[in-house]
Design a protein around this motif. Structure first.
Motif, PDB file in Angstrom:
ATOM      1  N   ARG A 224       0.860  -1.294  -0.062  1.00 58.92           N
ATOM      2  CA  ARG A 224       0.016   0.000   0.001  1.00 58.92           C
ATOM      3  C   ARG A 224       0.788   1.291   0.022  1.00 58.92           C
ATOM      4  O   ARG A 224       0.530   2.275  -0.695  1.00 58.92           O
ATOM      5  N   LEU A 225       1.798   1.185   0.690  1.00 64.60           N
ATOM      6  CA  LEU A 225       2.951   2.197   0.967  1.00 64.60           C
ATOM      7  C   LEU A 225       3.466   2.602  -0.453  1.00 64.60           C
ATOM      8  O   LEU A 225       3.768   3.729  -0.793  1.00 64.60           O
ATOM      9  N   LEU A 226       3.856   1.704  -1.152  1.00 63.55           N
ATOM     10  CA  LEU A 226       4.302   1.600  -2.696  1.00 63.55           C
ATOM     11  C   LEU A 226       3.225   2.217  -3.532  1.00 63.55           C
ATOM     12  O   LEU A 226       3.577   3.214  -4.474  1.00 63.55           O
ATOM     13  N   THR A 227       2.162   1.741  -3.585  1.00 60.23           N
ATOM     14  CA  THR A 227       1.072   2.047  -4.529  1.00 60.23           C
ATOM     15  C   THR A 227       0.235   3.215  -4.296  1.00 60.23           C
ATOM     16  O   THR A 227      -0.249   3.731  -5.032  1.00 60.23           O
ATOM     17  N   ARG A 228       0.181   3.351  -3.251  1.00 56.17           N
ATOM     18  CA  ARG A 228      -0.502   5.035  -2.466  1.00 56.17           C
ATOM     19  C   ARG A 228       0.337   5.990  -2.381  1.00 56.17           C
ATOM     20  O   ARG A 228       0.294   6.192  -0.937  1.00 56.17           O
ATOM     21  N   PRO A 229       0.968   6.504  -2.940  1.00 56.45           N
ATOM     22  CA  PRO A 229       2.114   7.598  -2.514  1.00 56.45           C
ATOM     23  C   PRO A 229       1.440   8.658  -1.714  1.00 56.45           C
ATOM     24  O   PRO A 229       2.383   9.438  -1.064  1.00 56.45           O
ATOM     25  N   LEU A 230       0.199   9.098  -1.985  1.00 53.87           N
ATOM     26  CA  LEU A 230      -0.299  10.270  -1.632  1.00 53.87           C
ATOM     27  C   LEU A 230      -1.077   9.856  -0.179  1.00 53.87           C
ATOM     28  O   LEU A 230      -1.312  10.850   0.603  1.00 53.87           O
ATOM     29  N   GLU A 231      -1.081   8.613   0.451  1.00 46.62           N
ATOM     30  CA  GLU A 231      -1.463   8.297   1.542  1.00 46.62           C
ATOM     31  C   GLU A 231      -0.340   8.592   2.576  1.00 46.62           C
ATOM     32  O   GLU A 231       0.676   8.303   2.303  1.00 46.62           O
TER      33      GLU A 231
END
Lengths: 267, 266
Positions: A224-231
């Protein structure tokens, strides 16, 4: 510092022995790599079939799920390279009493039992996972910052700790139960949960496998960290760090209890 | 009959390991639970009642029947025990007696499966109760009969394949790598991960000709009502053919291995 150097030297020796062993049985070494790669490809094919029939799983697109499965692969393979063979051997050591030799070593017994043999074939297959994650990141147009990569690596390490604790707990059951052939099966059953997006799981099932046997967070947090950089990455990371520390502490307590059981059974 | 003794011996032997079985059965529920949640999310995201011809109810039924079938027909430790008997020379004791070892093992297999199922039935029953309202079965008696026979054949096919792998211990010291390779093929191609008819036609055709789908997917698909008419009978014929072939091959390998064993064992 002195202790650290001692453990380093011992570990280097373990590594050397494993290398010799693997190179003695080269055909077996290559076959294992092929098997591992086949498993990984099988999972990607499954994904391909799923996405023939849908565009999303929960809130994840296809290439995002590939990052997830690739991350799961990386964590599994690092864990297997470092600990897997040793932990699957533990029940045999207990049954035959060979564990005694480990208890006499001048190092921590949990360390000796967990790290003696390294699986070098899994080092190769770890890179297969890395390559797939990189490909998926490219397809998604992601350009992770160095910080994101650092956090990702950190989360992977925490994931390995969770894998270790789970397998260690399963292997330790052999101190109480005669036969534990089911343990390898148990390990694969449990960790396979982290291949799917966290939001898929609901209710009591989701709660148990997030907090009590914390497998779901393992690949999900780094992916998730990698695929959702805006979170914001921190909430997930803190959760993962918390469950990893608890799991490791649990494995330590379990080892103490197991050794007490072992001592009282043999005398 | 001496072989019915083998059956009761198997029951007693496996009862010792009931804790091991219970743990295994509990873990066996985990991937099924995961699959059900995954598919539930998939149907929800898609917002339609059908995926590849399966309603959500049919999908749930597929995985539940699969779980029950797995407990009934998958050999768990048979290949390791047979291989160990060969490697450690315990086989010699059998050769001196008027017992045919392959038949003896064939009798042990169902007894261990029955004990295993008896232990596993509790957690499985709980799961079935939880999803009861989702289960849908076909009404035709014919499908139940064919499905039942086919499940039996799947068990035999699995046993013969395991037996063949075990006989490799006559020639090789270490068979676990080979066993795991075959096991990985079985895992994906026997429909444990997803119903095989979700695959594109080319792969479905391919898997029709390979033995793996007859080890698990075929009987389950029949019992869920996915196969009817000519598809049903062609598949059934293929399954019978593969089971017979595996049986003959395992006997042949055994005879060859035994010659090797006696020649080198003196």
């Amino acid at each position: 510092m002195e202790t650290l150097r001692k453990y380093g030297r011992i570990y280097a020796m373990f590594l050397r022995n494993s290398l010799i062993r693997d190179m003695t049985f080269k055909a077996n070494f290559v076959l294992w790599i092929i098997t591992e790669v086949f498993w990984f490809v099988g999972q990607l094919v499954f994904l391909e079939v799923l996405f023939l029939h849908t565009e999303r799983i929960a809130d994840w697109s296809k290439w995002e799920v590939v990052v997830l499965i690739g991350t799961h692969q990386i964590i599994t393979q690092i864990f297997q390279a470092l600990f897997y063979m040793n932990l699957t051997n533990l029940p045999e050591l207990v049954r035959t009493g060979k564990l005694d030799t480990f208890l006499l070593l001048p190092v921590d017994s949990q360390f000796a039992v967990s790290t003696r043999q390294l699986g070098l074939d899994n080092v190769v297959t770890t890179f297969v996972g890395v390559a797939i994650v990189a490909l998926a990141a490219f397809k998604l147009g992601l350009t992770p910052t160095p910080l994101a990569l650092l956090l990702y690596s950190g989360a992977v390490v925490l994931g390995v700790a969770v894998h270790y604790s789970i397998m260690f707990a399963l292997a330790s059951l052999s101190f109480w139960i005669v036969r534990t052939q089911g343990l390898i099966y148990g390990y694969y059953s449990l960790v396979s949960l982290s291949r799917y997006p966290q939001s898929v799981y609901r209710g009591a099932f989701g709660f148990i496998f997030t907090w009590i046997i914390p497998v779901i967070l393992v690949a999900n947090v780094p992916a998730r960290l990698l695929t959702r950089p805006l979170e914001a990455p921190w909430p997930g990371l803190w959760k993962l760090a918390l469950v990893a520390c608890l799991a490791l502490a649990g494995s330590r307590l379990l080892w103490r209890a197991a050794l007490r059981q072992y001592g009282s059974a043999s005398s | 009959m001496q072989y019915s003794k083998a059956f009761s011996l198997g029951v007693q032997n496996t009862l010792v390991y009931r804790w091991n079985f219970l743990i295994r059965a509990l873990f066996g529920l985990v991937p099924v639970g995961a699959a059900l949640y995954l598919w539930a999310a998939l149907y929800e995201a898609r917002g339609s009642a059908e995926v590849g011809g399966y309603t959500f109810q049919m999908m749930v039924t597929y995985f539940i029947v699969l779980l029950v079938a797995e407990n009934l027909v998958v050999p768990v430790e048979d290949e390791w025990q047979i291989a160990a008997d060969i490697r450690e020379g315990r086989l010699s004791a059998f050769l001196l007696r008027p017992v045919d070892y392959p038949t003896f093992r064939l009798m042990l297999f169902p007894s261990s499966r029955l004990v295993y199922t008896a232990v596993a039935i509790v957690p499985i029953a709980l799961l079935i109760a939880a999803v009861w309202k989702h289960l849908v079965f076909p009404g035709e008696l014919l499908l139940w009969v064919v499905g039942g026979v086919s499940l039996l054949l799947a068990g035999l096919l699995q046993f013969f394949i395991s037996f063949m792998l075990a006989t490799l211990a006559f020639w090789f010291l270490e068979i676990s790598t080979l066993v795991f390779i075959v096991y990985s093929f079985e895992y994906f191609l026997s429909g444990r991960l997803f119903p095989l008819d979700l695959m594109p036609p080319f792969f479905r055709e391919l898997s029709f000709w390979m033995p793996f789908q007859y080890e698990m997917y075929f009987p389950v698909a029949v019992l869920v009502g996915r196969l009817r008419g000519p598809e049903l009978w062609q598949g059934f014929a293929m399954q019978i053919a593969w089971t017979l072939l595996a049986w003959q091959l395992s006997r042949w390998l055994w005879a060859r291995g035994l010659r090797h064993y006696q020649a080198s064992g003196g």
